[in-house]
Design a protein around this motif. Structure first.
Motif, PDB file in Angstrom:
ATOM      1  N   UNK A  94       0.914  -1.084   0.133  1.00  0.00           N
ATOM      2  CA  UNK A  94       0.409  -0.454   0.034  1.00  0.00           C
ATOM      3  C   UNK A  94       0.812   1.515  -0.227  1.00  0.00           C
ATOM      4  N   UNK A  95       1.777   1.035   0.632  1.00  0.00           N
ATOM      5  CA  UNK A  95       2.838   2.357   0.879  1.00  0.00           C
ATOM      6  C   UNK A  95       3.852   2.250  -0.913  1.00  0.00           C
ATOM      7  N   UNK A  96       4.088   1.266  -1.385  1.00  0.00           N
ATOM      8  CA  UNK A  96       4.550   1.383  -2.478  1.00  0.00           C
ATOM      9  C   UNK A  96       3.645   2.460  -3.531  1.00  0.00           C
ATOM     10  N   UNK A  97       2.361   1.936  -3.518  1.00  0.00           N
ATOM     11  CA  UNK A  97       1.133   2.404  -4.229  1.00  0.00           C
ATOM     12  C   UNK A  97       1.252   4.050  -4.078  1.00  0.00           C
ATOM     13  N   UNK A  98       1.370   4.391  -2.420  1.00  0.00           N
ATOM     14  CA  UNK A  98       0.748   5.791  -2.373  1.00  0.00           C
ATOM     15  C   UNK A  98       1.877   6.302  -2.791  1.00  0.00           C
ATOM     16  N   UNK A 144       7.565   2.134  -9.449  1.00  0.00           N
ATOM     17  CA  UNK A 144       7.040   1.755 -10.432  1.00  0.00           C
ATOM     18  C   UNK A 144       7.180  -0.065  -9.965  1.00  0.00           C
ATOM     19  N   UNK A 145       7.896  -0.089  -9.256  1.00  0.00           N
ATOM     20  CA  UNK A 145       7.789  -1.408  -8.738  1.00  0.00           C
ATOM     21  C   UNK A 145       8.091  -2.289  -7.075  1.00  0.00           C
ATOM     22  N   UNK A 146       7.298  -3.292  -6.901  1.00  0.00           N
ATOM     23  CA  UNK A 146       7.703  -4.032  -5.365  1.00  0.00           C
ATOM     24  C   UNK A 146       8.108  -4.507  -5.530  1.00  0.00           C
ATOM     25  N   UNK A 147       9.537  -4.631  -4.801  1.00  0.00           N
ATOM     26  CA  UNK A 147      10.343  -5.778  -4.797  1.00  0.00           C
ATOM     27  C   UNK A 147       9.724  -6.491  -3.566  1.00  0.00           C
ATOM     28  N   UNK A 148      10.121  -8.225  -4.130  1.00  0.00           N
ATOM     29  CA  UNK A 148       9.007  -8.853  -3.387  1.00  0.00           C
ATOM     30  C   UNK A 148      10.193 -10.360  -2.944  1.00  0.00           C
ATOM     31  N   UNK A 149       9.585 -11.463  -2.300  1.00  0.00           N
ATOM     32  CA  UNK A 149      10.411 -12.691  -2.940  1.00  0.00           C
ATOM     33  C   UNK A 149       9.916 -13.250  -4.121  1.00  0.00           C
ATOM     34  N   UNK A 150      10.097 -14.858  -4.474  1.00  0.00           N
ATOM     35  CA  UNK A 150       9.681 -15.143  -5.220  1.00  0.00           C
ATOM     36  C   UNK A 150       8.279 -15.382  -5.614  1.00  0.00           C
ATOM     37  N   UNK A 151       7.423 -14.975  -4.620  1.00  0.00           N
ATOM     38  CA  UNK A 151       5.802 -15.312  -4.258  1.00  0.00           C
ATOM     39  C   UNK A 151       5.181 -16.535  -4.613  1.00  0.00           C
ATOM     40  N   UNK A 201      -6.755  -0.251  -7.775  1.00  0.00           N
ATOM     41  CA  UNK A 201      -6.395  -0.086  -9.221  1.00  0.00           C
ATOM     42  C   UNK A 201      -5.080   0.247  -9.334  1.00  0.00           C
ATOM     43  N   UNK A 202      -4.043  -0.362  -9.207  1.00  0.00           N
ATOM     44  CA  UNK A 202      -2.720  -0.015  -9.592  1.00  0.00           C
ATOM     45  C   UNK A 202      -1.893  -1.058 -10.494  1.00  0.00           C
ATOM     46  N   UNK A 203      -0.762  -0.072 -11.200  1.00  0.00           N
ATOM     47  CA  UNK A 203      -0.397  -0.872 -12.286  1.00  0.00           C
ATOM     48  C   UNK A 203       0.744  -1.213 -11.981  1.00  0.00           C
ATOM     49  N   UNK A 204       1.693  -1.540 -10.833  1.00  0.00           N
ATOM     50  CA  UNK A 204       2.607  -1.280 -10.105  1.00  0.00           C
ATOM     51  C   UNK A 204       2.985  -2.373 -11.200  1.00  0.00           C
ATOM     52  N   UNK A 205       4.527  -2.922 -11.002  1.00  0.00           N
ATOM     53  CA  UNK A 205       5.199  -4.622 -11.004  1.00  0.00           C
ATOM     54  C   UNK A 205       5.270  -4.896 -10.231  1.00  0.00           C
ATOM     55  N   UNK A 206       5.660  -6.225  -9.893  1.00  0.00           N
ATOM     56  CA  UNK A 206       5.943  -7.098  -9.222  1.00  0.00           C
ATOM     57  C   UNK A 206       7.806  -7.640 -10.232  1.00  0.00           C
ATOM     58  N   UNK A 207       8.785  -7.007  -8.520  1.00  0.00           N
ATOM     59  CA  UNK A 207       9.860  -7.913  -8.427  1.00  0.00           C
ATOM     60  C   UNK A 207       9.841  -8.916  -8.197  1.00  0.00           C
TER      61      UNK A 207
END
Length: 282
Positions: A177-181, A185-192, A243-249
């Motif tokens: 939510x903070x990254x979207x706010x 452009x991207x959201x770093x995370x685990x392999x998911x 409604x965010x278009x953020x890419x997952x890293x």
């Protein structure tokens, strides 16, 4: 008016439990180190390590206690959970039950199941391997014996992955939510690809209140959705809901070593218990 006591009232889960109790017109005895605003009832400052006798007796006089307080989080691997937190928890709950507490709902953790995979049922043996979960499981075991002696009704609610407003800013949902706010452009995370069981905090709070008002005497029960989903799928769904278009890293961070790759909770027992609680409330 029915009064329900809540420890850890200023915490993430506690604040939502207070709101749920308030929405039902239930009087609250809120207990925490930090002040909280209580619409119906009162707040008392309490250090669980040394509660005063008057407060313990007041807790014991309530319809039920929802016990959420636990220190040292989110440091799941810290030895203090066993060395400091567990003895303080046992001493406090011994005092409350000895004073005549009738009904107790305690927040446990899905980490008590350890590294077991697949759909987890309450009948399975707990196999905790991190200090936090080990301390929780030992508390549960001691409480079962204690409540049997004092005839206190006990519900041990194992929370799975609750999320929502007020959560620690370092947790997955608030980080997204903070990254979207910020417009990242991207959201770093685990392999998911790890499979988890996510439950909105509002639903968890509603269930905890139902269990407390119904004075459930059910032992261990999963607080889970029963819906397995990969972390990647869940994060993409959250982004879509915003409604965010953020890419997952993906793959930016390693998978936690203290969790299995695939597990979720069976909600069958919870649904049955809540159904019985609704009948008894009527």
């Amino acid at each position: 008016m029915t009064t329900v006591a809540v420890t850890g009232a200023s915490g993430f889960v506690g604040q939502h439990v207070l709101r749920e109790l308030g929405s039902r017109g239930v009087r609250v005895l809120a207990l925490s180190r930090r002040p909280v605003t209580v619409a119906l009832g009162e707040w008392r400052a309490m250090d669980m390590g040394c509660p005063d006798r008057a407060t313990v007796e007041l807790i014991a006089s309530c319809h039920s206690l929802i016990h959420l307080a636990w220190g040292g989080l989110p440091h799941y691997l810290a030895a203090r959970h066993l060395e400091e937190e567990l003895p303080a928890q046992v001493a406090f709950l011994q005092q409350a039950t000895a004073a005549g507490l009738r009904s107790l709902v305690v927040s446990g953790t899905c980490l008590e199941y350890g590294m077991q995979e697949g759909e987890l049922h309450e009948s399975q043996q707990a196999m905790p391997h991190v200090p936090y979960a080990q301390a929780k499981d030992r508390l549960r075991s001691q409480l079962e014996a204690l409540c049997a002696q004092t005839q206190t009704k006990l519900c041990w609610a194992r929370l799975f992955y609750v999320y929502g407003p007020g959560q620690s800013p370092n947790s997955l949902w608030p980080l997204l939510q903070a990254a979207i706010a910020r417009g990242d452009a991207t959201f770093p995370m685990s392999g998911g690809q790890q499979v988890r069981d996510f439950l909105p905090i509002e639903e968890a709070a509603e269930a905890l209140v139902d269990l407390a008002l119904g004075q459930a005497d059910c032992g261990v029960v999963n607080l889970s959705s029963g819906e397995p989903v990969t972390v990647e799928q869940r994060v993409r769904r959250w982004a879509q809901e915003s409604s965010a278009s953020i890419e997952l890293d993906l793959g930016k961070f390693p998978y936690p070593a203290y969790e299995p790759m695939r597990f979720w909770g069976s909600p069958t027992k919870l649904r049955s218990v809540l159904s019985n609680c609704a009948v008894s409330d009527d």
